[in-house]
Each structure stands twice: as structure tokens, then as C-alpha cells.
Scaffold this active site. Structure first.
Site, PDB file in Angstrom:
ATOM      1  N   SER A  29       0.893  -1.213   0.024  1.00 38.45           N
ATOM      2  CA  SER A  29      -0.068  -0.036   0.006  1.00 38.45           C
ATOM      3  C   SER A  29       0.879   1.362   0.026  1.00 38.45           C
ATOM      4  CB  SER A  29      -0.977  -0.009   1.069  1.00 38.45           C
ATOM      5  OG  SER A  29      -1.766  -1.184   1.330  1.00 38.45           O
ATOM      6  N   SER A 211      -1.298  -8.835   4.872  1.00 41.88           N
ATOM      7  CA  SER A 211      -0.772  -9.437   3.627  1.00 41.88           C
ATOM      8  C   SER A 211       0.571 -10.146   3.841  1.00 41.88           C
ATOM      9  CB  SER A 211      -0.281  -8.416   2.679  1.00 41.88           C
ATOM     10  OG  SER A 211       0.694  -7.433   2.956  1.00 41.88           O
TER      11      SER A 211
HETATM   12  O1  GMP Z   1      -4.348   0.097   5.669  1.00 39.48           O
HETATM   13  C1  GMP Z   1      -4.818  -1.379   5.473  1.00 39.48           C
HETATM   14  C2  GMP Z   1      -3.474  -2.081   4.861  1.00 39.48           C
HETATM   15  O2  GMP Z   1      -2.138  -1.631   5.586  1.00 39.48           O
HETATM   16  C3  GMP Z   1      -3.705  -3.373   5.030  1.00 39.48           C
HETATM   17  O3  GMP Z   1      -3.309  -3.723   3.585  1.00 39.48           O
HETATM   18  C4  GMP Z   1      -2.668  -3.942   6.105  1.00 39.48           C
HETATM   19  O4  GMP Z   1      -1.937  -4.852   5.353  1.00 39.48           O
HETATM   20  C5  GMP Z   1      -1.763  -2.779   6.297  1.00 39.48           C
HETATM   21  N1  GMP Z   1      -1.933  -2.244   7.687  1.00 39.48           N
HETATM   22  C6  GMP Z   1      -1.471  -0.856   8.072  1.00 39.48           C
HETATM   23  N2  GMP Z   1      -1.320  -0.861   9.425  1.00 39.48           N
HETATM   24  C7  GMP Z   1      -2.125  -1.948   9.947  1.00 39.48           C
HETATM   25  C8  GMP Z   1      -2.477  -2.255  11.147  1.00 39.48           C
HETATM   26  O5  GMP Z   1      -2.533  -1.613  12.391  1.00 39.48           O
HETATM   27  N3  GMP Z   1      -3.234  -3.397  11.226  1.00 39.48           N
HETATM   28  C9  GMP Z   1      -3.207  -4.216  10.406  1.00 39.48           C
HETATM   29  N4  GMP Z   1      -4.003  -5.506  10.522  1.00 39.48           N
HETATM   30  N5  GMP Z   1      -3.102  -3.956   9.081  1.00 39.48           N
HETATM   31  C10 GMP Z   1      -2.393  -2.634   8.854  1.00 39.48           C
END
Ligand code: GMP
Length: 278
Positions: A29, A211
């Protein structure tokens, strides 16, 4: 059959951008900008490639670029597939199967994550040392095709110690310390609750995301060397009082993305000097 589908996609890709490829890179992302560093890129929207699913997440445009970085030919996936979008894990990891069928020896996986460990706040770049698969399922579930890899896969060293030390050295050369950490993979798409983050911390997780882990498992199944480099975009839930949002994740990864791009660039250049560079 998965083997046939991956081979068909690989054949189309090799037809459009012939020649050996030394590394694959999966861009997380907000990290798509790394693809701007490729020289003479050939861009292939996933829609033009056989058997590729469609991406649906903001910040993931969905195409494969093949181009050069310091003498190494690199395949970059700009846009990845997530389990939470409704794709099964075979779809999520299809690009890795395609890398295998293209004969690519290694892959760098990148991602945005939430920081759990005290020293891993927003803006940190972390090299993955290991992971916790908390998705409740393995991407290798189902009938095994021995042409793709073994039924029972050893995961004693998912993230190559050789590539990890190489990345650490290149970070030092660029003037920063590269910490290592354990990635907890949650199914999403919701972020965690504060109680879940306390649980993950107790389980030994340092960063959390949705991911990377299925791709890392399939890359090992395919015999690829794996390097995982992630950006911490936010404190995990409950660590700071601020609510989490994907807009914040994208903004933070754009802000640090340049530094991660410098590091990956340096790692790829270093790999291009190896005898088996491809
Ligand atoms: O913003 C969502 C995307 O960023 C997803 O594809 C996640 O893999 C990742 N992500 C960024 N920060 C977090 C977090 O605090 N928790 C989780 N589960 N995913 C996150």
C-alpha cells in the site's frame, strides 16, 4: 490447474519482456512509487495477463512492470491481492507462482504495517525476521502439485538470513539502522482491537498487517529466497489514542516510501553484482 495457469501467465510475460529476471518485488500500500526507478520498463496491466485477478484496494493500481535496476532485471508487482478482498489464497499468491514459472530466484515483499513493539513507531522500516500466520489457513491448503513444491514445507527460515544481512549492510551504507521484527498476519479487513494488539504483543509480534505472509509461504514453497521489508505506517490499535484509517496508512507510506525505495534499490544493485544474478 494452478501449474498450467501460472505457466501460461509466465509465457505471456516472457513474450512481452524476454530475458532472465533476477528478482521480483511486491509493492505494498502506497509503495508503488518504487516502480518509477525502473529503467526501460515494460508495463503489463493485470487485466492483460491470463488468470490474474483484479485488485480492488485504493493505492494498488494493478500492473506488472519489468525493467532494470543497476544491471538487474526486476519484475515489480504494483498492486497486490489480499485475502480480505474475497480472493482465496491461491489467487493472492498467484504472482509468486508466476515468478517461479519465470525462473526468478528471489522476491522482496513490501507492506504497510502497524507498529506493536515500542521502538517501531510510524516511519520505521523493518526487516522481517519471521512471522506468525494468524489468518487461520495456509496458502498451501488443498491438493499439492509436486511440480510447484513439497507437500510438507519446512519454514525454519522463511526470510533469508543472507538477504537480511545484505539489507542491513545496505541500510547502514545509506545511514540508518535497519531493525528486524516478527510480522503477525491478521485476516482483516478491520484493524485490530486494543485487546488483540496486547495478545499479539504477548505472542511475540512486532508489527501487524494483512498481507505478505501467504506470499512468503508460497515463495518458500517455490524455492525462492525471500526478503521482507515493511514500513510502519501507524501505531497498532490502542497504543496511541488516534483511530486508524487507510488514508493515514497511505499518507505515511508515501512519506517513508522514498527511503524504502532507496534501500530496495541498493539491495537490488548489490544483488546484480552476484554471479547468479540472472
Ligand atoms: O491500511 C490497511 C492496509 O495496510 C492493509 O493492507 C494492511 O496490510 C496494512 N496495515 C497498516 N497498518 C495496519 C494495522 O495496524 N493493522 C493491520 N492489520 N494492518 C495494517
Amino acid at each position: 490447474m494452478l501449474y498450467t495457469r501460472a505457466s501460461e501467465a509466465a509465457n505471456v510475460i516472457a513474450g512481452r519482456a524476454p530475458g532472465p529476471i533476477g528478482a521480483g518485488v511486491v509493492l505494498g500500500s502506497g509503495l508503488g512509487g518504487l516502480a518509477d526507478r525502473l529503467s526501460d520498463p515494460v508495463a503489463m496491466p493485470y487485466a492483460e495477463l491470463p488468470h490474474f485477478p483484479m485488485t480492488t484496494v485504493a493505492g494498488h493500481p494493478g500492473r506488472l512492470l519489468i525493467g532494470g535496476i543497476g544491471g538487474l532485471r526486476v519484475a515489480m508487482f504494483q498492486g497486490r491481492f489480499h485475502h480480505y478482498e474475497g480472493h482465496d489464497l491461491e489467487c493472492v499468491t498467484f504472482p509468486i507462482r508466476v515468478l517461479h514459472r519465470l525462473g526468478v530466484p528471489r522476491v522482496i515483499l513490501t507492506a504497510a504495517t502497524g507498529g506493536i513493539r515500542d521502538d517501531l513507531g510510524p516511519g520505521s522500516i523493518v526487516c522481517l525476521s519471521d512471522h506468525l500466520n494468524l489468518m487461520g489457513v495456509s496458502p498451501l491448503r488443498g491438493r499439492n502439485d509436486d511440480r510447484l513444491g513439497p507437500r510438507f514445507l519446512d519454514l525454519s527460515e522463511v526470510y533469508s538470513s543472507r538477504l537480511r544481512s545484505l539489507a542491513r549492510e545496505e541500510a547502514a551504507r545509506l545511514g540508518f539502522v535497519l531493525p528486524e521484527g516478527v510480522y503477525a498476519c491478521m485476516p482483516g479487513p478491520n484493524y485490530e482491537t486494543p485487546a488483540e494488539i496486547r495478545m499479539l504483543r504477548a505472542l511475540g509480534a512486532d508489527v501487524v498487517g494483512m498481507s505478505t505472509v501467504p506470499e512468503a509461504i508460497v515463495a518458500r514453497h517455490s524455492g525462492l529466497e525471500v526478503l521482507g521489508l515493511v514500513i510502519v505506517t501507524n501505531w497498532a490499535a490502542g497504543i496511541s489514542p488516534a483511530p486508524l484509517s487507510h488514508a493515514e496508512v497511505i499518507e505515511a507510506s508515501l512519506a517513508v516510501g522514498g527511503r524504502l525505495a532507496d534501500l530496495i534499490d541498493a539491495v537490488l544493485r548489490r544483488l546484480s553484482t552476484e554471479p547468479d544474478a540472472g
